[in-house]
Scaffold this active site. Structure first.
Site, PDB file in Angstrom:
ATOM      1  N   LYS A 187       8.573  -2.652   4.846  1.00 21.51           N
ATOM      2  CA  LYS A 187       9.094  -3.797   4.098  1.00 21.51           C
ATOM      3  C   LYS A 187       8.422  -3.767   2.724  1.00 21.51           C
ATOM      4  CE  LYS A 187       8.811  -7.762   2.832  1.00 21.51           C
ATOM      5  NZ  LYS A 187       8.908  -8.097   1.388  1.00 21.51           N
ATOM      6  N   GLU A 263      -5.364  -4.346   3.474  1.00 20.74           N
ATOM      7  CA  GLU A 263      -5.963  -4.127   2.147  1.00 20.74           C
ATOM      8  C   GLU A 263      -5.565  -5.333   1.311  1.00 20.74           C
ATOM      9  OE1 GLU A 263      -4.607  -0.233   0.945  1.00 20.74           O
ATOM     10  OE2 GLU A 263      -5.916   0.741   2.396  1.00 20.74           O
ATOM     11  N   CYS A 297      -5.475  -3.999  -7.619  1.00 17.65           N
ATOM     12  CA  CYS A 297      -6.412  -4.737  -6.762  1.00 17.65           C
ATOM     13  C   CYS A 297      -7.858  -4.374  -7.076  1.00 17.65           C
ATOM     14  CB  CYS A 297      -6.112  -4.422  -5.301  1.00 17.65           C
ATOM     15  SG  CYS A 297      -6.134  -2.657  -4.966  1.00 17.65           S
ATOM     16  N   GLU A 399      -8.803 -14.671  -7.780  1.00 22.80           N
ATOM     17  CA  GLU A 399      -8.131 -13.472  -8.276  1.00 22.80           C
ATOM     18  C   GLU A 399      -6.967 -13.892  -9.184  1.00 22.80           C
ATOM     19  OE1 GLU A 399      -5.607 -11.232  -5.532  1.00 22.80           O
ATOM     20  OE2 GLU A 399      -6.487  -9.392  -6.317  1.00 22.80           O
TER      21      GLU A 399
HETATM   22  P1  NAD Z   1       1.844 -10.747  -1.443  1.00 30.65           P
HETATM   23  O1  NAD Z   1       0.840 -10.995  -0.367  1.00 30.65           O
HETATM   24  O2  NAD Z   1       2.474 -11.904  -2.102  1.00 30.65           O
HETATM   25  O3  NAD Z   1       3.064  -9.885  -0.855  1.00 30.65           O
HETATM   26  C1  NAD Z   1       2.863  -8.626  -0.245  1.00 30.65           C
HETATM   27  C2  NAD Z   1       3.992  -8.370   0.735  1.00 30.65           C
HETATM   28  O4  NAD Z   1       3.926  -9.321   1.793  1.00 30.65           O
HETATM   29  C3  NAD Z   1       5.378  -8.500   0.132  1.00 30.65           C
HETATM   30  O5  NAD Z   1       6.185  -7.477   0.651  1.00 30.65           O
HETATM   31  C4  NAD Z   1       5.832  -9.869   0.610  1.00 30.65           C
HETATM   32  O6  NAD Z   1       7.226 -10.014   0.697  1.00 30.65           O
HETATM   33  C5  NAD Z   1       5.198  -9.918   1.985  1.00 30.65           C
HETATM   34  N1  NAD Z   1       4.974 -11.268   2.512  1.00 30.65           N
HETATM   35  C6  NAD Z   1       4.740 -12.404   1.822  1.00 30.65           C
HETATM   36  N2  NAD Z   1       4.575 -13.442   2.682  1.00 30.65           N
HETATM   37  C7  NAD Z   1       4.705 -12.939   3.940  1.00 30.65           C
HETATM   38  C8  NAD Z   1       4.624 -13.502   5.247  1.00 30.65           C
HETATM   39  N3  NAD Z   1       4.367 -14.790   5.438  1.00 30.65           N
HETATM   40  N4  NAD Z   1       4.790 -12.681   6.308  1.00 30.65           N
HETATM   41  C9  NAD Z   1       5.029 -11.356   6.129  1.00 30.65           C
HETATM   42  N5  NAD Z   1       5.126 -10.773   4.912  1.00 30.65           N
HETATM   43  C10 NAD Z   1       4.955 -11.548   3.831  1.00 30.65           C
HETATM   44  O7  NAD Z   1       1.129  -9.782  -2.471  1.00 30.65           O
HETATM   45  P2  NAD Z   1       1.714  -9.262  -3.865  1.00 30.65           P
HETATM   46  O8  NAD Z   1       1.767 -10.412  -4.806  1.00 30.65           O
HETATM   47  O9  NAD Z   1       2.931  -8.469  -3.605  1.00 30.65           O
HETATM   48  O10 NAD Z   1       0.567  -8.226  -4.326  1.00 30.65           O
HETATM   49  C11 NAD Z   1      -0.565  -8.608  -5.033  1.00 30.65           C
HETATM   50  C12 NAD Z   1      -1.760  -8.776  -4.104  1.00 30.65           C
HETATM   51  O11 NAD Z   1      -1.982  -7.558  -3.397  1.00 30.65           O
HETATM   52  C13 NAD Z   1      -3.056  -9.054  -4.818  1.00 30.65           C
HETATM   53  O12 NAD Z   1      -3.777 -10.029  -4.112  1.00 30.65           O
HETATM   54  C14 NAD Z   1      -3.792  -7.722  -4.759  1.00 30.65           C
HETATM   55  O13 NAD Z   1      -5.188  -7.794  -4.867  1.00 30.65           O
HETATM   56  C15 NAD Z   1      -3.360  -7.219  -3.441  1.00 30.65           C
HETATM   57  N6  NAD Z   1      -3.521  -5.769  -3.372  1.00 30.65           N
HETATM   58  C16 NAD Z   1      -4.546  -5.249  -2.622  1.00 30.65           C
HETATM   59  C17 NAD Z   1      -4.745  -3.871  -2.572  1.00 30.65           C
HETATM   60  C18 NAD Z   1      -5.870  -3.263  -1.782  1.00 30.65           C
HETATM   61  O14 NAD Z   1      -5.877  -2.054  -1.618  1.00 30.65           O
HETATM   62  N7  NAD Z   1      -6.835  -4.042  -1.310  1.00 30.65           N
HETATM   63  C19 NAD Z   1      -3.868  -3.034  -3.277  1.00 30.65           C
HETATM   64  C20 NAD Z   1      -2.842  -3.608  -4.033  1.00 30.65           C
HETATM   65  C21 NAD Z   1      -2.669  -4.973  -4.061  1.00 30.65           C
END
Ligand code: NAD
Length: 495
Positions: A187, A263, A297, A399
């Site tokens: 997804k 992550e 991130c 963040e």
């Molecule tokens: P997000 O958590 O908003 O969304 C990530 C994914 O989760 C998307 O595909 C979204 O549709 C899905 N999602 C959202 N709510 C959900 C739910 N209730 N159930 C299941 N799936 C759901 O994150 P984002 O805004 O896409 O990405 C940015 C974040 O990702 C930042 O916090 C960043 O630090 C983190 N990040 C972490 C790493 C790492 O390696 N630690 C790498 C990249 C990004």
């Protein structure tokens, strides 16, 4: 993002991909916008629960089908063909990634797309390098027993991804999942659907059986993300994204006691000691704060600088920030892109306002840049540097995920370490010093999953990657992914 009627619109339509073919859904497609211009760029199908059911069922069938008969060598060869397939369609992947993210083609071309391919190569190598333990065990009758470990695939894995490095982060999970014999339902983020669907074509062309790699598109709550993470046919969930979302997914995974690999977010600190190479440190911190418009991130949003070099460091960082100007993504000279969406831009600008309210000195930036006509509808903010905030400000604690950082002076090493550790997050740090002993000491003292010294984002894909504290659960990369992507069985044979 709004729903839209797809008819009469000359836009690419992105479908789900299930059991080797594109699949539509009953819900109307939603619009996805080019962040550089704000114009609608694609229409994307949104999965309903029935589509997710189909995808999980296809993955389950494939797990027991011809894929289970692939030898290690055959899976490794398939992964290499996938890597080659990405490289062969480099221009398609580049165009899709740039259209979805608005990031400079120069960046996607040297980071996102090559790493997407490299992730498959490195896990092809890993298959060949993976051994399991064995023990000869004494028994009272003297004949002994042989114990050995047997690794089997975990099963059907849900892969839920963010938008910041779409192909890179998705393949970082898909490659080990396939390497160790699992099947997946991916997804991607609703903001960046395109390269995942392209990858489905490449994986099919690489001779991987239908149903091994499936894609469902949509949002999180009440959409594909939630349906997938709650689906009882999913054996394990690997997720990259916000810590808050991880909490929701972990609750879903509790039903059925399913393992997760997470992550998550970060609020990473950089520490600059007075004895460092100041030019290199300023260039490194600038990269870590502003690359991908701060949407990494691992990026640095808090910088602690030893007092004697504070002003000199700040001047260098300011110059680096001010050299970054908005440009059309496909212009070869562009090094700075927009934020992913209007919603994310508003969130980042909210922190820019908050910094001023909390008494920050705005060293540079702090708002929206002047934009050429063609980019005026895009989601741009200025690279921004602040000083003078109290450590209690939300700008220091939360963040932001934008092109910004706060600089504060420190006087003692212990003080810098203490302030760096004063965070619920623990993803990464970057330490700048010429004192090797201190480098080791500080790297050991900072509570993170990844500590860089005199560098940032320098990755050997065989090493462990993940976050401490609220930045994640588990480690991926190299052999470390085995814990999540396989089930370890012990076989005991009486001799
Ligand atoms: P997000 O958590 O908003 O969304 C990530 C994914 O989760 C998307 O595909 C979204 O549709 C899905 N999602 C959202 N709510 C959900 C739910 N209730 N159930 C299941 N799936 C759901 O994150 P984002 O805004 O896409 O990405 C940015 C974040 O990702 C930042 O916090 C960043 O630090 C983190 N990040 C972490 C790493 C790492 O390696 N630690 C790498 C990249 C990004």
């Amino acid at each position: 993002m709004t729903h839209a009627a797809a008819q009469d619109r000359d836009l690419p339509v992105i479908s789900h991909f299930i059991d080797g073919r594109p699949v539509a859904s009953s819900r109307p497609p939603f619009e996805n916008r080019d962040p550089a211009t704000g114009r609608v760029a694609t229409l994307v199908h949104e999965a309903d629960p029935g589509v997710v059911d189909q995808a999980v069922a296809a993955a389950r069938r494939a797990l027991r089908g011809p894929w289970s008969a692939f030898t290690d060598a055959q899976r490794a060869a398939a992964l290499r063909r996938i890597a080659d397939g990405i490289r062969a369609r480099f221009d398609d992947f580049l165009a899709a990634e740039v259209r979805d993210t608005g990031k400079p083609a120069e960046l996607a071309g040297h980071l996102d797309i090559p790493r997407g391919a490299a992730n498959f190569d490195v896990f092809a190598d890993q298959i060949a390098a993976t051994a399991t333990e064995s023990f000869r065990t004494p028994t009272p009758d003297g004949s002994g027993a042989l114990n050995y470990g047997l690794r089997t695939p975990r099963g059907v894995i849900a892969v839920i991804c963010p938008w910041n490095l779409p192909l890179l982060l998705m393949t970082w999970k898909v490659a080990p999942a396939l390497a160790f014999g699992n099947t997946v339902v991916v997804k991607p983020s609703e903001d960046t659907p395109s390269t995942t669907t392209l990858l489905a074509e490449v994986i099919r062309e690489a001779g991987v059986p239908d149903g091994v790699f499936n894609v469902v598109h949509g949002f999180g709550p009440d959409s594909a993300g939630q349906y997938l993470s709650e689906h009882p046919g999913v054996d394990a969930i690997t997720f990259t994204g916000e810590t808050r979302t991880g909490t929701a997914i972990m609750k879903a995974a509790a039903e059925g006691v399913r393992p997760v690999s997470f992550e998550l977010g970060g609020k990473n600190a950089g520490i600059v000691f007075a004895d460092c190479d100041l030019d290199a440190a300023a260039a490194g911190i600038a990269r870590s704060a502003f690359l991908n418009s701060g949407q990494v991130c691992l990026g640095t949003e808090r910088v602690y600088v030893e007092r004697p070099v504070f002003d000199a460091f700040l001047a260098r960082l300011k110059a680096a920030a001010e050299a970054l100007t908005p440009g059309a993504p496909h212009d070869a000279a562009t090094r700075f892109g927009p934020l992913i969406s209007a919603q994310h831009r508003d969130k980042v600008l909210g922190y820019y306002r908050r910094a001023r309210e909390d008494g920050a000195q705005v060293v540079t930036g702090g708002g929206v840049p002047e934009l050429p006509e063609a980019l005026a509808g895009g989601y741009w903010v200025q690279p921004t540097i602040w000083t003078g905030l109290p450590e209690t400000s939300a700008v220091i604690g939360e963040e932001i995920f934008g092109p910004c950082c706060h600089l504060a002076p420190f006087d003692r090493e212990e003080e810098a370490v203490e302030r760096a550790n004063a965070s619920p997050y623990g993803l990464a740090t970057t330490i700048w010093t010429r004192d090797l002993t201190r480098a080791h000491r500080v790297a050991a003292a900072i509570e993170v999953g990844v500590a860089w010294v005199n560098c940032w984002f320098l990755r050997d894909l065989r090493t462990a990657f993940g976050g401490a504290k609220q930045s994640g659960i588990g480690r991926e990369g190299g052999v470390h992914g085995l814990e999540f992507y396989t089930e370890l069985r012990n076989v005991c044979i009486k001799l």
